[in-house]
Design a protein around this motif. Structure first.
Motif, mmCIF file in Angstrom:
data_model
loop_
_atom_site.group_PDB
_atom_site.id
_atom_site.type_symbol
_atom_site.label_atom_id
_atom_site.label_comp_id
_atom_site.label_asym_id
_atom_site.label_seq_id
_atom_site.Cartn_x
_atom_site.Cartn_y
_atom_site.Cartn_z
ATOM 1 N N ASP A 102 0.881 -1.301 -0.030
ATOM 2 C CA ASP A 102 0.033 -0.099 0.059
ATOM 3 C C ASP A 102 1.027 1.265 0.040
ATOM 4 O O ASP A 102 0.363 2.571 0.028
ATOM 5 C CB ASP A 102 -1.132 -0.151 1.267
ATOM 6 N N THR A 103 2.149 1.227 -0.031
ATOM 7 C CA THR A 103 3.133 2.161 -0.107
ATOM 8 C C THR A 103 3.918 2.422 -1.411
ATOM 9 O O THR A 103 4.745 1.462 -1.462
ATOM 10 C CB THR A 103 4.093 2.032 1.273
ATOM 11 N N LEU A 104 3.832 3.486 -1.802
ATOM 12 C CA LEU A 104 4.729 3.897 -2.925
ATOM 13 C C LEU A 104 6.153 4.544 -2.349
ATOM 14 O O LEU A 104 6.004 5.430 -1.849
ATOM 15 C CB LEU A 104 4.172 4.831 -3.919
ATOM 16 N N PHE A 105 7.056 3.962 -2.842
ATOM 17 C CA PHE A 105 8.409 4.578 -2.246
ATOM 18 C C PHE A 105 8.784 5.284 -3.365
ATOM 19 O O PHE A 105 9.146 4.597 -4.614
ATOM 20 C CB PHE A 105 9.546 3.427 -1.900
ATOM 21 N N VAL A 106 8.917 6.664 -3.360
ATOM 22 C CA VAL A 106 9.841 7.725 -4.402
ATOM 23 C C VAL A 106 11.314 7.402 -4.120
ATOM 24 O O VAL A 106 11.676 7.882 -3.222
ATOM 25 C CB VAL A 106 9.119 8.889 -4.464
ATOM 26 N N TRP A 107 11.983 6.892 -5.247
ATOM 27 C CA TRP A 107 13.311 6.842 -5.211
ATOM 28 C C TRP A 107 14.145 8.098 -5.545
ATOM 29 O O TRP A 107 14.695 8.636 -4.676
ATOM 30 C CB TRP A 107 13.778 5.708 -5.870
ATOM 31 N N GLN A 108 13.729 8.591 -6.671
ATOM 32 C CA GLN A 108 14.366 9.846 -7.291
ATOM 33 C C GLN A 108 13.302 10.880 -8.100
ATOM 34 O O GLN A 108 12.688 10.179 -8.552
ATOM 35 C CB GLN A 108 15.522 9.580 -8.014
ATOM 36 N N VAL A 109 13.482 12.054 -7.834
ATOM 37 C CA VAL A 109 12.875 12.981 -8.672
ATOM 38 C C VAL A 109 13.636 14.049 -9.052
ATOM 39 O O VAL A 109 14.541 14.430 -8.273
ATOM 40 C CB VAL A 109 11.809 13.792 -7.838
ATOM 41 N N ALA A 110 13.877 14.170 -10.373
ATOM 42 C CA ALA A 110 14.772 15.451 -10.911
ATOM 43 C C ALA A 110 13.801 16.089 -12.004
ATOM 44 O O ALA A 110 13.242 15.321 -12.966
ATOM 45 C CB ALA A 110 16.054 14.983 -11.279
ATOM 46 N N VAL A 111 14.072 17.159 -12.189
ATOM 47 C CA VAL A 111 13.887 17.991 -13.299
ATOM 48 C C VAL A 111 14.872 18.737 -13.831
ATOM 49 O O VAL A 111 15.902 19.533 -13.198
ATOM 50 C CB VAL A 111 12.586 19.137 -12.850
ATOM 51 N N ASP A 112 15.098 18.740 -15.068
ATOM 52 C CA ASP A 112 16.050 19.511 -15.930
ATOM 53 C C ASP A 112 15.943 21.007 -15.256
ATOM 54 O O ASP A 112 14.824 21.640 -15.275
ATOM 55 C CB ASP A 112 15.589 19.515 -17.555
ATOM 56 N N GLU A 113 17.272 21.643 -15.337
ATOM 57 C CA GLU A 113 17.437 22.916 -14.624
ATOM 58 C C GLU A 113 16.730 23.794 -15.467
ATOM 59 O O GLU A 113 15.906 24.833 -14.709
ATOM 60 C CB GLU A 113 18.946 23.272 -14.563
ATOM 61 N N ALA A 114 16.601 23.824 -16.726
ATOM 62 C CA ALA A 114 15.777 24.682 -17.688
ATOM 63 C C ALA A 114 14.404 24.834 -17.455
ATOM 64 O O ALA A 114 13.525 25.644 -17.831
ATOM 65 C CB ALA A 114 16.199 24.549 -18.874
#
Ligand SMILES: CC(C)(COP(=O)(O)OP(=O)(O)OC[C@H]1O[C@@H](n2cnc3c(N)ncnc32)[C@H](O)[C@@H]1OP(=O)(O)O)[C@@H](O)C(=O)NCCC(=O)NCCS
Length: 175
Positions: A82-94
């Motif tokens: 029942d638990t989503l583990f979020v490992w990495q989040v990234a957005v291009d700097e621009a």
């Protein structure tokens, strides 16, 4: 593919930003964005390609027209499905500062449909903390912080990782 209604477009660019389920062809873009972020523990190119094959259902990418400009990688915890583990989040700097990360999280949480989300954040990452606090607020969920991994697990050079557990999230009652 779903349109990101809440992303603010670049003025006059006519560009269209969408979110979608990653494919293995996107793996290299994830690796490049992670590397360029200079904030993440970068894994091998192979790891991102493999992730896009085996954990696509619990991950998401944002595209500006056809170009991948951000991603969230996640998995359902085997012991707590029942638990989503979020490992990495990234957005291009621009592409930062236009709600790409917030919209990817909202779209992913809605797609996966489980009530709890966990992630780890180091104390120096204000942007990450703001991003997850915003998700907790929008889903009307409490957020708990506990110590998870310190020098014993990660080594003295790595900042301690604190576990943030958000939930239960009210997925149909966004604030
Ligand atoms: C963290 C990151 C993904 C945010 O991406 P983004 O698309 O610019 O974020 P958004 O525009 O969707 O903003 C989401 C929330 O974070 C806040 N935020 C974003 N950047 C911030 C910053 N530098 N400082 C403080 N708050 C910030 C926004 O105000 C917003 O808060 P709100 O929902 O309460 O309004 C991006 O800065 C990044 O890629 N950083 C490097 C990698 C990283 O540290 N990832 C997180 C750890 S896995």
């Amino acid at each position: 593919m779903s349109a990101l209604g809440s992303i603010e477009p670049e003025t006059g660019s006519g560009a269209r930003t969408t979110t979608s389920v990653p494919t293995t062809a996107d793996g290299v873009a994830l690796w490049k964005i992670a590397t360029a972020s200079r904030a993440l523990d970068v894994n091998s190119r192979y790891a991102y390609v493999l992730w896009c094959r085996d954990f696509a259902a619990t991950s998401i990418v944002a595209r500006l027209d056809d170009r991948v400009v951000g991603f969230v990688t996640g998995y359902l915890r085997p012991e707590r499905p029942d638990t989503l583990f979020v490992w990495q989040v990234a957005v291009d700097e621009a592409a930062r500062g236009r709600r790409a990360a917030a919209t990817m999280l909202d779209d992913l949480v809605a797609r996966v449909g489980v009530p709890y989300l966990e992630t780890t954040v180091t104390d120096d990452n204000a942007a990450s903390l703001a991003m997850f606090s915003g998700l907790a607020e929008r889903t009307g969920a409490p957020m708990e912080r506990t110590a998870l991994f310190g020098p014993a697990e990660l080594g003295a050079e790595h900042d301690p990782e604190f576990l943030y557990r958000i939930g239960p999230m009210h997925l149909n009652d966004r604030r």
